[in-house]
Design a protein around this motif. Structure first.
Motif, mmCIF file in Angstrom:
data_model
loop_
_atom_site.group_PDB
_atom_site.id
_atom_site.type_symbol
_atom_site.label_atom_id
_atom_site.label_comp_id
_atom_site.label_asym_id
_atom_site.label_seq_id
_atom_site.Cartn_x
_atom_site.Cartn_y
_atom_site.Cartn_z
ATOM 1 N N LEU A 181 -15.533 27.220 23.458
ATOM 2 C CA LEU A 181 -14.180 27.692 23.724
ATOM 3 C C LEU A 181 -13.881 27.684 25.217
ATOM 4 C CD1 LEU A 181 -13.650 30.639 21.195
ATOM 5 C CD2 LEU A 181 -12.356 28.508 21.338
ATOM 6 N N SER A 203 -13.855 21.076 13.534
ATOM 7 C CA SER A 203 -13.105 21.112 14.794
ATOM 8 C C SER A 203 -12.603 22.516 15.091
ATOM 9 C CB SER A 203 -11.911 20.149 14.756
ATOM 10 O OG SER A 203 -10.973 20.577 13.774
ATOM 11 N N THR A 204 -12.264 22.726 16.356
ATOM 12 C CA THR A 204 -11.592 23.944 16.821
ATOM 13 C C THR A 204 -10.394 23.499 17.643
ATOM 14 O OG1 THR A 204 -13.636 25.218 16.883
ATOM 15 C CG2 THR A 204 -11.802 26.041 18.194
ATOM 16 N N SER A 205 -9.230 24.133 17.410
ATOM 17 C CA SER A 205 -7.999 23.690 18.068
ATOM 18 C C SER A 205 -7.246 24.857 18.688
ATOM 19 C CB SER A 205 -7.074 22.975 17.074
ATOM 20 O OG SER A 205 -7.715 21.867 16.480
ATOM 21 N N THR A 256 -7.123 31.419 13.130
ATOM 22 C CA THR A 256 -8.171 32.445 13.238
ATOM 23 C C THR A 256 -7.961 33.396 14.410
ATOM 24 O OG1 THR A 256 -9.550 30.905 14.516
ATOM 25 C CG2 THR A 256 -9.907 31.004 12.133
ATOM 26 N N LEU A 308 -5.100 29.833 17.875
ATOM 27 C CA LEU A 308 -6.453 29.316 17.645
ATOM 28 C C LEU A 308 -6.626 28.975 16.174
ATOM 29 C CD1 LEU A 308 -9.398 28.811 18.625
ATOM 30 C CD2 LEU A 308 -9.849 31.230 18.100
ATOM 31 N N ARG A 309 -7.046 27.751 15.915
ATOM 32 C CA ARG A 309 -7.356 27.321 14.546
ATOM 33 C C ARG A 309 -8.782 26.789 14.531
ATOM 34 N NH1 ARG A 309 -2.069 24.348 11.774
ATOM 35 N NH2 ARG A 309 -0.480 25.804 12.551
ATOM 36 N N ASP A 310 -9.519 27.154 13.507
ATOM 37 C CA ASP A 310 -10.929 26.756 13.464
ATOM 38 C C ASP A 310 -11.311 26.310 12.058
ATOM 39 O OD1 ASP A 310 -13.641 26.611 14.641
ATOM 40 O OD2 ASP A 310 -14.063 28.189 13.185
ATOM 41 N N ALA A 342 -20.753 21.746 18.557
ATOM 42 C CA ALA A 342 -19.544 22.542 18.693
ATOM 43 C C ALA A 342 -19.012 22.486 20.119
ATOM 44 C CB ALA A 342 -19.825 23.989 18.295
ATOM 45 N N ARG A 380 -7.572 19.629 20.430
ATOM 46 C CA ARG A 380 -8.488 19.619 19.283
ATOM 47 C C ARG A 380 -9.869 19.175 19.732
ATOM 48 N NH1 ARG A 380 -10.423 15.587 16.153
ATOM 49 N NH2 ARG A 380 -11.035 16.039 14.002
ATOM 50 N N ALA A 424 -7.125 23.237 9.453
ATOM 51 C CA ALA A 424 -7.884 24.449 9.803
ATOM 52 C C ALA A 424 -7.009 25.685 9.673
ATOM 53 C CB ALA A 424 -8.409 24.333 11.236
ATOM 54 N N THR A 447 -5.014 19.204 13.097
ATOM 55 C CA THR A 447 -6.033 20.246 13.241
ATOM 56 C C THR A 447 -6.981 20.309 12.038
ATOM 57 O OG1 THR A 447 -4.501 21.899 12.332
ATOM 58 C CG2 THR A 447 -4.552 21.650 14.725
#
Length: 216
Positions: free
Chosen positions: A196, A172-174, A153, A165-167, A193, A186, A150, A147
């Motif tokens: 979501l 990246s956003t996972s 969040t 949620l990890r950002d 971006a 991921r 990250a 991830t």
């Protein structure tokens, strides 16, 4: 030795004897030799033009419509069935939403981190990339690497299943699901971006595909 024995080639009337070639004067091609040289050049040009004529239709018929990039035909279900025996769990093979495609589906042996995992690469309708990773042997270091280190969040719920949620802005956003196995989705920022909503859609498909996650 008389004059007749010294000259082997007669000199035509009205022409001067050229004498021996001194290495500095230009060599003038006779008309027949010049004609042969021109014919060779013309032949080469004709051959090149013929090659171009033959290649253009091939390029036309193999071009992708609407500028779409090549998409490999990946059988995720077959790859998941092949990996099931070595994985020790049921690899996720979610049904894709409309407009999605798959770049690859593969089983990865454990590396120096000791974590073996199942992996699928997805391309969304907006040409964003999301990687699905699933393992039964997660550890904090491996999760951090998958991830981009990250920060956590928040949390999102997909059909009754809770996803972490990890950002990491700009990278990246996972989403991470922890059940009998751990699934990481991921989304990369390489082409903008990843919404979501795309991550949510894939997460919902994963939940439906995995009984352990509450799917049916």
């Amino acid at each position: 030795m008389n004059e007749a024995s010294q000259r082997t080639e007669p000199v035509e009337s009205g022409q001067a004897d050229p004498g021996p070639y001194d290495g500095a004067s230009p060599i003038l091609l006779q008309p027949a030799a010049a004609k042969r040289a021109n014919a060779t050049v013309i032949g080469m040009l004709v051959a090149v033009l013929l090659c171009l004529v033959l290649a253009l239709p091939l390029a036309f018929f193999t071009a992708k419509p609407n500028g779409q990039s090549y998409r490999p035909d990946v059988d995720v279900t077959a790859a998941a069935n092949d990996a099931k025996g070595v994985a020790g769990f049921t690899p996720a093979a979610p049904q894709l939403p409309d407009g999605w495609s798959v770049n690859y589906a593969r089983w990865n042996k454990a590396g120096s981190d000791g974590v073996a995992f199942w992996e699928i690469g997805y391309v969304t309708p907006s040409q964003q990339f999301i990687a699905l990773t699933q393992t039964a042997q997660p550890n904090p270091t491996w999760l951090a690497g998958r991830t981009d280190n990250a920060a956590v969040t928040g949390e999102r719920t997909e059909s009754g299943s809770n996803w972490e949620l990890r950002d990491k802005p700009g990278t990246s956003t996972s989403l991470i699901l922890t059940a009998a196995t751990t699934v990481v989705l991921r989304g990369e920022f390489s082409n903008g971006a990843v919404p979501l909503t795309d991550l949510d859609a894939l997460a919902l498909s994963v939940v439906k595909a995995l009984p352990e996650a509450g799917g049916r």
